[in-house]
Design an enzyme around this catalytic site. Structure first.
Site, short mmCIF file in Angstrom:
data_model
loop_
_atom_site.label_atom_id
_atom_site.label_comp_id
_atom_site.label_asym_id
_atom_site.label_seq_id
_atom_site.Cartn_x
_atom_site.Cartn_y
_atom_site.Cartn_z
N HIS A 68 45.39 53.64 28.67
CA HIS A 68 46.60 52.91 29.10
C HIS A 68 47.80 53.21 28.21
O HIS A 68 48.64 52.36 27.97
CB HIS A 68 46.36 51.40 29.14
N ASN A 75 43.57 45.21 36.35
CA ASN A 75 43.87 46.52 36.91
C ASN A 75 44.33 46.37 38.36
O ASN A 75 44.26 45.28 38.92
CB ASN A 75 42.63 47.42 36.88
N HIS A 114 44.98 41.02 25.10
CA HIS A 114 43.60 40.77 24.66
C HIS A 114 42.95 39.77 25.64
O HIS A 114 43.44 38.63 25.74
CB HIS A 114 43.65 40.21 23.23
#
Ligand code: HDE
Length: 723
Positions: free
Chosen positions: A83, A156, A347
């Site tokens: 990413h 995603n 996170h």
């Protein structure tokens, strides 16, 4: 400045000196702040280093030079291992209706509140400078700055993942990244290592179907779905837990590019998706997404023909509908790419009370990895103090030191329990907002094993394929031909054909035919490719097709954000351009005037238009639709411009709407579209909308708008247009 001249000026002769002029000019232009060093001292000159004489050596004592250069030398930080290439935006999330029965999280209980968010979209495989429009998964990571602390939904644009256990992630990423001996190919899965890995990992096949579908080449981040992927838990105030899958649904529909177009854009404008996001926000056409939840009661944990903990499975929306709970609006571009987009640290372990984890082994591993990676990437454990990562909720804890500590904590205690500070900061009881992990009962032997309930690798890959339209199926097949066609080791291609026979025999045969492999008739090899796969469980909730998976069913109801090129030359029909432009602007579409050269273009009636792009700075692939107005002189000029004919051919090949009026219909007969010229009335045929001279432009404009709304006119895809 010349040293002698300076002396002369200083000696003074009543005239304004060079120095006076400089001072005057500085006063005029200064914002009262001025350039400083990092330690705050004002700098008088930054274009020459300090030297012993004009032609002499540079001096060590030039602290400004050393500081400037040293900062530059260290301006790169390690890019994200995956990413790396991303683009981000600020915005807010607002709830529609409170859902206290589902979760106690405050963000889901106060519809009056706008919670600030920062969203980063990304490709996965390419390096930071790689192109946007490569075939890849897109990251869709959202940081909610809630009053209870930051919640990161790190998702995603595809609802499943390649692997079931986090321990396989380094293998997956090693396999898909450029090959280690020659660092090729960039930002692409089309190479031997990746397909070698996949051909030995049947659990990845469902995700492979998504990656080879149009979902892997989104047209715009604003029209791309997002998924939390894992099953999470929601916990309400009574402590009741339910399973949840999170969904982002773009308000303006879901659209993709076509592969030929995506590859060309990668050269014409590698920043295509980034620029689009930026331009939409600058134009006030804000990307909007609704947040949805699929809720499963605890007692239904085993109701489905797949395991809810398996991240390679979706919950079909036909079995559990997506409950829409609120909307996110992205309305502000970052001020500084590095400080915000690059330094933002997501996170999955950043959760707030009311949201909890399940034992999905992929999620469990991610909870370690993200925290760990920031320490290398952002240089230490204090990354949460970087402005973009700082929560709005107050932070009180006993953390103190570490690289780049920003907070100057007061007081002598930095431990717990303590008596010297009355025990502060005190842990907070659950009732008062303290985070308490859901008390799930867990029992088991320590083992390295995959649950058999994870081993139906193919049913949902087939479900996905069977839910596609014919066009989408065709694109998937072409993607297989491309990806596997780039694989050099024949055994790997062949193994993939055997693997795919476990999903769909016909598809596997068609794949084989395009890549020079044997058809998958050898049953033993087909079984071997499946490894330890198990058949679908029967007698549980399941579907055979899921219409919600096909983008054909996910179109929007407006043309908001679509980009249209209007091709003109001197002598164009102003009225036609004015009408079309008005319609597009009224509907929040974006318009570019394109001509052979930059400058002002005069209409047949004398009005002037400024061009936005010329033929060398743009191309049809950068637009959703094109329009060419009539005007005798303009059309005669364009007839001699191969670029215009190419524009038409290419837009036609990519099934985009082509609007043409007046004399410009003659250009069609010069194109390779096969569309015969018509000067009569308004005609709309598979996205080619034409209007002869002196027709009702309102009718044309309406039909052209409908054609744009449709986005792509797949019926044209069969024609072999050379472009
Ligand atoms: Fe990530 N992933 N990931 N991932 N991921 C990272 O974290 C990782 C996975 C996702 O815009 C890294 O800060 C492991 C699934 C996004 O900054 C890293 C596993 C999903 C982003 C990492 C996964 C994602 C990342 C790299 C398997 C969708 C970009 C830099 C267990 C639900 C966030 C970083 C951004 C980034 C690890 C699988 C989404 C290395 C170990 C599944 C959107 O920590």
């Amino acid at each position: 400045m010349d040293e002698n001249k300076m002396k002369k000026d200083i000696s003074g002769d009543g005239r304004e000196t060079e120095k006076d002029k400089q001072l005057e000019s500085w006063k005029e232009n200064s914002d009262g702040k001025g350039l400083t060093t990092n330690h705050g001292v004002k700098v008088d000159h930054t274009d020459d280093s300090l030297k012993a004489g004009q032609r002499g050596p540079t001096l060590m004592e030039d602290f400004h030079f050393r500081e400037k250069m040293m900062h530059f030398d260290h301006e790169r930080i390690p890019e994200r291992v995956v990413h790396a290439r991303g683009s981000a935006a600020h915005g807010y999330f607002q709830l529609y209706e409170p859902v206290p029965e589902l979760t106690k999280a405050k963000i889901f209980n106060d519809p009056s509140k706008q919670t600030p968010v920062f969203v980063r979209f990304s490709t996965v495989v390419g390096f930071r400078g790689s192109a946007d429009t490569v075939r890849d998964v897109r990251g869709f990571a959202t940081k909610f700055y809630t009053e209870e602390g930051n919640w990161d939904l790190v998702g995603n644009n595809m609802p499943v993942f390649f692997i079931q256990d986090a321990i396989k992630f380094p293998d997956l990423v090693h396999a898909i990244k450029p090959e280690p001996h020659n660092e090729m190919p960039q930002a692409s899965a089309a190479h031997d290592n990746f397909w070698d890995f996949v051909s030995l990992m049947p659990e990845s096949i469902h995700m492979i179907m998504w990656v080879l579908s149009d979902r892997a080449i989104p047209k715009s981040y604003s029209t791309m779905q997002g998924f939390g992927v894992h099953t999470f838990r929601l916990i309400n105030a009574e402590g009741k837990s339910r399973f949840v899958k999170f969904h982002w649904k773009p308000v303006n529909g879901v659209y993709s590019l076509v592969w030929d177009e995506a590859q060309k854009i990668a050269g014409k404008d590698p920043d295509f998706n980034r620029r689009d996001l930026w331009d939409l926000i600058e134009a006030g056409v804000y990307p909007e997404y609704e947040l949805g939840m699929q809720i499963v009661e605890e007692e239904d944990e085993f109701a489905f023909d797949f395991d809810l903990l398996d991240p390679t499975k979706i919950i079909p929306e036909e079995l559990v509908p997506v409950k829409i709970v609120g909307k996110m609006v992205l309305n502000r571009n970052p001020d500084n790419f590095f400080a915000e987009t690059e330094q933002v640290a997501f996170h999955p372990g950043h959760v707030i009370p009311g949201i909890d984890f399940t034992n999905d082994p992929l999620l469990q591993g991610r909870l370690f990895s993200y925290l760990d990676t920031q320490i290398t990437r952002l240089g230490g454990t204090n990354f949460n103090e970087i402005p973009i990562n700082r929560p709005l909720a107050e932070v009180h804890n006993n953390q103190r030191d570490g690289f780049m500590r920003q907070t100057i904590n007061k007081g002598r205690t930095n431990y717990s329990p303590n008596s010297l500070r009355g025990g502060h900061p005190l842990p907070v009881p659950e009732e008062m907002g303290g985070y308490r992990h859901y008390m799930e009962k867990v029992e088991g032997k320590k083992i390295r094993e995959r649950s058999n309930s994870f081993k139906d690798f193919f049913s949902q890959a087939k479900l996905f394929y069977d839910s596609m339209s014919d066009t989408e199926k065709k694109h998937i097949l072409e993607a297989f031909h491309f990806e596997l066609g780039k694989v050099e080791v024949m055994e790997v291609r062949q193994r993939m054909v055997y693997m795919m026979a476990n999903v769909d025999m016909e598809l596997a045969r068609k794949i084989a035919a395009g890549i020079g492999a044997d058809p998958p008739e050898d049953e033993k090899m087909v079984r071997e490719a499946a490894r330890d796969a198990r058949p679908r469980v029967t007698g549980r909730k399941s579907v055979d097709v899921s219409p919600a998976l096909s983008q054909e069913n996910l179109k929007g109801t407006s043309i908001k954000g679509r980009k249209v090129a209007i091709l003109v030359d001197n002598g164009f029909d102003y009225q036609a351009v004015a009408k079309v432009r008005e319609m597009l602007m009224d509907n929040d579409a974006m318009v570019h005037i394109v001509s052979q050269f930059h400058g002002m273009i005069k209409s047949s009636t004398g009005e002037e238009l400024k061009t936005d792009k010329n033929h060398v700075t743009t191309a049809s692939v950068l637009y959703d639709a094109i329009f060419i107005p009539g005007g005798e002189e303009s059309v005669q000029a364009m007839k001699k411009q191969g670029d215009v004919i190419h524009f038409i051919n290419e837009a036609y090949k990519h099934c985009k709407p082509v609007g043409i009026t007046g004399e410009a219909v003659e250009l069609l007969s010069m194109s390779a579209t096969g569309v015969t010229e018509t000067q009569m009335g308004v005609r709309s045929d598979m996205g080619v909308v034409t209007a002869g001279k002196d027709v009702n432009m309102s009718e044309f404009v309406m039909k052209f708008k409908d054609a744009i709304m449709e986005h792509r006119h797949w019926g044209r895809e069969k024609t072999g247009v050379p472009a």
